[in-house]
Design an enzyme around this catalytic site. Structure first.
Site, PDB file in Angstrom:
ATOM      1  N   TYR A  72       0.848  -1.192   0.000  1.00  0.00           N
ATOM      2  CA  TYR A  72       0.000   0.000   0.000  1.00  0.00           C
ATOM      3  C   TYR A  72       0.884   1.243   0.000  1.00  0.00           C
ATOM      4  O   TYR A  72       2.074   1.164   0.320  1.00  0.00           O
ATOM      5  CB  TYR A  72      -0.902  -0.013   1.246  1.00  0.00           C
ATOM      6  N   VAL A 120     -17.756  -0.767  -1.366  1.00  0.00           N
ATOM      7  CA  VAL A 120     -17.979   0.479  -2.109  1.00  0.00           C
ATOM      8  C   VAL A 120     -19.129   0.288  -3.095  1.00  0.00           C
ATOM      9  O   VAL A 120     -20.014   1.136  -3.205  1.00  0.00           O
ATOM     10  CB  VAL A 120     -16.698   0.927  -2.870  1.00  0.00           C
ATOM     11  N   ARG A 161     -20.440 -16.617 -10.778  1.00  0.00           N
ATOM     12  CA  ARG A 161     -20.133 -17.446  -9.609  1.00  0.00           C
ATOM     13  C   ARG A 161     -21.247 -18.467  -9.426  1.00  0.00           C
ATOM     14  O   ARG A 161     -22.323 -18.327  -9.996  1.00  0.00           O
ATOM     15  CB  ARG A 161     -20.017 -16.571  -8.367  1.00  0.00           C
ATOM     16  N   PHE A 210      -8.963   7.743  -7.886  1.00  0.00           N
ATOM     17  CA  PHE A 210      -9.460   8.267  -6.618  1.00  0.00           C
ATOM     18  C   PHE A 210      -8.913   7.455  -5.456  1.00  0.00           C
ATOM     19  O   PHE A 210      -8.908   6.224  -5.482  1.00  0.00           O
ATOM     20  CB  PHE A 210     -10.991   8.260  -6.552  1.00  0.00           C
ATOM     21  N   TRP A 211      -8.469   8.176  -4.405  1.00  0.00           N
ATOM     22  CA  TRP A 211      -7.971   7.547  -3.178  1.00  0.00           C
ATOM     23  C   TRP A 211      -8.477   8.380  -2.009  1.00  0.00           C
ATOM     24  O   TRP A 211      -8.143   9.543  -1.876  1.00  0.00           O
ATOM     25  CB  TRP A 211      -6.435   7.513  -3.211  1.00  0.00           C
TER      26      TRP A 211
END
Length: 320
Positions: A39, A141, A163, A255-256
């Site tokens: 990260y 999100v 799935r 975006f962070w």
């Protein structure tokens, strides 16, 4: 294992500090990435894991004016270390939240719903009736995007991986307010045209996957639309055909949430107005916590393992 459960003395309460009893804290992909060292933020070790959660104020230092015992608080910054039963934190690292919202909503408020809210607000001006498309639609999100969009009259096209229990997942996302749920494979099919008979093509695409998924998704965007990347679960780059740039002039943005908070550190108003909006949605039942599995802290190993399994549709929440 990188993890140990340890008993430590609680630090002494300074004048500007707040003693917090943690109530609940989720395990998010970014928490795992931080521990793996992949990260953008590295905590000096030894460190307490966890970037998100909710706690109750037990005691405040004598200079603390905005918080009092009994208040609920969530982290205002990244890297607070929420996987603990108690902690002493500087006042400015905490944000007060109303204690009349469900504890799991408060515990999962500061990362995913904020990310969803900002991405729906900051890149394209969307009006009721407009549409957005997103992959990883069953993520934390993704679930927040569906609900916040629904409350604003914005249509969502939600992409998920195929799935075994697909119909169950589709049902769950539709119940949250999804307008359309499609698999990655369906994105390539001519049937996609049917969707756009009833809703306009999206101007905004939210990407948390990368690779093929993104390339297929952006084929459905309007000219001059925006793709916002906030995650890379496929660990593959975003591939964009040259023709898409030239003939459709798409914009690629990133975006962070951590960066947004840094950029708006002096602008408390934008943070509080976002939090107020989200808490209002929660009170009205228009924004719920993501599907959760509650795990006592001593079972943290099982919770970490479960959070890294593929096709996880449930967020692990440590109960402290």
């Amino acid at each position: 294992s990188l993890f140990r459960l340890k008993d430590l003395e609680v630090a002494k309460l300074g004048d500007s500090d707040v003693h917090v009893k943690m109530l609940a804290a989720p395990i998010n992909p970014a928490d795992i990435n931080m521990i793996q060292g992949t990260y953008a933020i590295l905590s000096p070790l030894p460190a307490v894991g966890g970037n998100e959660g909710v706690g109750e104020v037990l005691e405040v230092g004598r200079r603390v004016a905005a918080l009092k015992p009994g208040d609920w608080v969530i982290p205002a910054t990244t890297g607070l270390g929420t996987w603990r039963t108690q902690g002493v934190f500087p006042e400015e690292t905490l944000l007060k939240v109303p204690s009349d919202i469900p504890v799991l909503c408060a515990a999962t408020l500061s990362v995913n719903p904020c990310t969803a809210y900002r991405m729906l607000t900051d890149f394209e001006t969307l009006a009721p009736g407009d549409s957005v498309i997103q992959n990883a639609a069953n993520s934390g999100v993704g679930q927040a995007v569906i609900q916040i969009a629904k409350a604003s009259g914005i249509k969502t096209i939600n992409v998920v991986r195929d799935r075994p229990d697909l119909s169950k997942l589709v049902e769950r996302l539709m119940a949250l307010g999804a307008d359309h749920v499609v698999t990655e494979e369906m994105l390539r099919k001519p049937e996609m045209k049917d969707i756009f008979k009833s809703i306009p093509k999206p101007r905004l695409a939210l990407n948390c996957v990368g690779g093929k998924s993104t390339t297929e998704m952006l084929r459905h965007l309007q000219p001059k639309g925006t793709v916002v990347t906030y995650g890379g679960m496929a660990k593959q780059p975003v591939m964009v055909p040259v023709s898409v740039f030239i003939f459709r002039d798409l914009r690629l943005r990133g975006f962070w949430m951590t960066q947004w908070k840094k950029d708006h550190a002096q602008d408390q108003e934008s943070l509080t107005s976002m939090m107020d909006t989200l808490c209002q949605l929660i009170r009205r039942g228009q924004l719920t916590a993501p599907a959760c599995t509650e795990v006592p802290l001593q079972d943290y190993k099982a919770a970490l393992e479960a959070s890294m399994k593929p096709f996880t549709s449930s967020k692990q929440i440590l109960l402290l």
